[in-house]
Design a protein around this motif. Structure first.
Motif, short mmCIF file in Angstrom:
data_model
loop_
_atom_site.label_atom_id
_atom_site.label_comp_id
_atom_site.label_asym_id
_atom_site.label_seq_id
_atom_site.Cartn_x
_atom_site.Cartn_y
_atom_site.Cartn_z
N MET A 42 3.59 10.22 6.33
CA MET A 42 3.14 9.71 5.04
C MET A 42 4.14 10.15 3.97
N GLY A 43 4.41 9.28 3.02
CA GLY A 43 5.36 9.61 1.98
C GLY A 43 4.77 9.34 0.62
N ASP A 44 5.51 9.73 -0.42
CA ASP A 44 5.01 9.52 -1.77
C ASP A 44 6.16 9.12 -2.65
N ALA A 45 5.82 8.48 -3.78
CA ALA A 45 6.82 8.10 -4.78
C ALA A 45 6.29 8.51 -6.15
N GLU A 46 7.20 8.85 -7.04
CA GLU A 46 6.78 9.30 -8.36
C GLU A 46 6.27 8.12 -9.18
N PRO A 47 5.11 8.25 -9.84
CA PRO A 47 4.60 7.16 -10.66
C PRO A 47 5.38 7.06 -11.97
N ASP A 48 5.36 5.88 -12.55
CA ASP A 48 6.04 5.65 -13.82
C ASP A 48 5.05 5.97 -14.94
N HIS A 49 5.11 7.22 -15.45
CA HIS A 49 4.14 7.64 -16.47
C HIS A 49 4.51 7.11 -17.86
N GLU A 50 5.75 6.74 -18.07
CA GLU A 50 6.18 6.33 -19.40
C GLU A 50 6.57 4.86 -19.42
N ARG A 51 5.63 4.01 -19.01
CA ARG A 51 5.89 2.58 -18.99
C ARG A 51 5.89 2.04 -20.41
N PRO A 99 -0.41 0.44 -4.85
CA PRO A 99 0.08 1.13 -3.65
C PRO A 99 -0.22 0.29 -2.41
N ASN A 100 0.64 0.40 -1.42
CA ASN A 100 0.40 -0.29 -0.16
C ASN A 100 0.88 0.61 0.97
N TYR A 101 0.57 0.23 2.18
CA TYR A 101 0.94 1.07 3.32
C TYR A 101 1.23 0.20 4.53
N ARG A 102 1.88 0.78 5.51
CA ARG A 102 2.14 0.12 6.78
C ARG A 102 1.89 1.13 7.90
N LEU A 103 1.21 0.68 8.93
CA LEU A 103 0.87 1.53 10.06
C LEU A 103 1.84 1.26 11.21
N VAL A 104 2.44 2.31 11.74
CA VAL A 104 3.29 2.22 12.93
C VAL A 104 2.64 3.06 14.01
N ARG A 105 2.35 2.47 15.17
CA ARG A 105 1.55 3.15 16.16
C ARG A 105 2.23 3.10 17.53
N TYR A 106 1.90 4.09 18.35
CA TYR A 106 2.31 4.10 19.75
C TYR A 106 1.32 4.99 20.49
N VAL A 109 3.63 4.95 3.22
CA VAL A 109 2.93 4.65 1.97
C VAL A 109 3.93 4.42 0.85
N ALA A 110 3.75 3.33 0.13
CA ALA A 110 4.49 3.09 -1.11
C ALA A 110 3.52 3.35 -2.25
N GLY A 111 3.59 4.52 -2.85
CA GLY A 111 2.66 4.91 -3.89
C GLY A 111 2.87 6.37 -4.23
N THR A 112 1.90 6.97 -4.87
CA THR A 112 1.99 8.37 -5.27
C THR A 112 1.46 9.28 -4.17
N ARG A 113 1.65 10.57 -4.35
CA ARG A 113 1.10 11.51 -3.38
C ARG A 113 -0.43 11.46 -3.39
N GLU A 114 -1.01 11.20 -4.55
CA GLU A 114 -2.47 11.08 -4.63
C GLU A 114 -2.96 9.92 -3.77
N HIS A 115 -2.22 8.79 -3.80
CA HIS A 115 -2.59 7.66 -2.96
C HIS A 115 -2.55 8.06 -1.48
#
Length: 225
Positions: free
Chosen positions: A1-10, A20-27, A35-41
């Motif tokens: 799982m990963g995180d990206a910094e949110p844009d607080h000063e839009r 935020p969105n995500y993709r599952l890779v399984r085996y 995850v494309a989003g913040t750590r909270e997501h």
């Protein structure tokens, strides 16, 4: 799982941040959620995954489950997955290559076989023990950025086998050993030759996205019905 910094000063009037969105890779029973989003997501999604597994009698392993940024990288199924700067450029790409742990394991297997095969056995016996390890490992990792690792593994195996030959013939000089056992510098005995991982062609895995059938896809459901 990963995180990206949110844009607080839009700036005022600027478009809203993407959801935020995500993709599952399984085996099998291993999976990674990208995850494309913040750590909270990511933390929230982790709780959702745990809740989804609970009715099936499964739970996330606290030891194996962690949240990390793609720039820091993570290991998955023996591969190291990490975003890095491409050499000679300022562009950054996600690279997939054999992990240090996976390399250490295959080196351990080669080391064990060159140690356990008695020196009173012919060289072919040793090669028949070592070659399947090298061939299987190289075939598994041939879809990653693996050429440099393959060359390193070949050099390691070559040193282990030639070291075994020196123990087998302690009184023979190197010139005689090379003439007898190393035609074209490859340890050889009859039809058995040390497998060379560096000669395995690397072919990058073609990303298929949602085209891989799943039990939840409409295509799979149509076939079952």
């Amino acid at each position: 799982m990963g995180d990206a910094e949110p844009d607080h000063e839009r700036p005022a009037g600027a478009p809203a941040q993407r959801a935020p969105n995500y993709r599952l890779v399984r085996y099998a029973d291993d999976f990674v959620v990208l995850v494309a989003g913040t750590r909270e997501h990511t933390e929230a999604l982790r709780q959702e995954v745990a809740a989804a597994l609970h009715p099936m009698g499964l739970r996330l392993s606290e030891e194996k489950t962690r949240i990390t940024h793609v720039d820091e990288g993570f290991d998955f199924l023996g591969f190291r997955i990490q975003r890095r700067r491409k050499r000679g450029t300022e562009k950054r790409y996600v690279y997939t290559y054999p992990s240090k742990a996976a390399l250490a394991r295959v080196k351990g297997k080669v080391r064990e076989r060159t140690r356990k095969v008695p020196v009173n056995q012919p060289l072919a016996t040793l090669l028949l023990r070592v070659n399947p390890v090298l061939r299987g490992w190289a075939n598994f990792f041939r879809h990653g950025v693996s050429k440099a690792t393959f060359a390193y593994l070949d050099a390691f195996a070559w040193r282990r086998v030639t070291g075994w030959l020196r123990r087998k013939h302690p009184k023979a000089n190197w010139k005689k050993l090379r003439r007898t056992y190393l035609p074209q510098w490859r340890p050889t005995d009859g039809k058995a030759t040390l497998f060379n991982p560096a000669r395995v062609p690397v072919t990058r895995y073609r990303y298929r996205a949602a085209r891989i059938p799943t039990p939840w896809s409409e295509t799979a459901q149509g076939r079952v019905g």
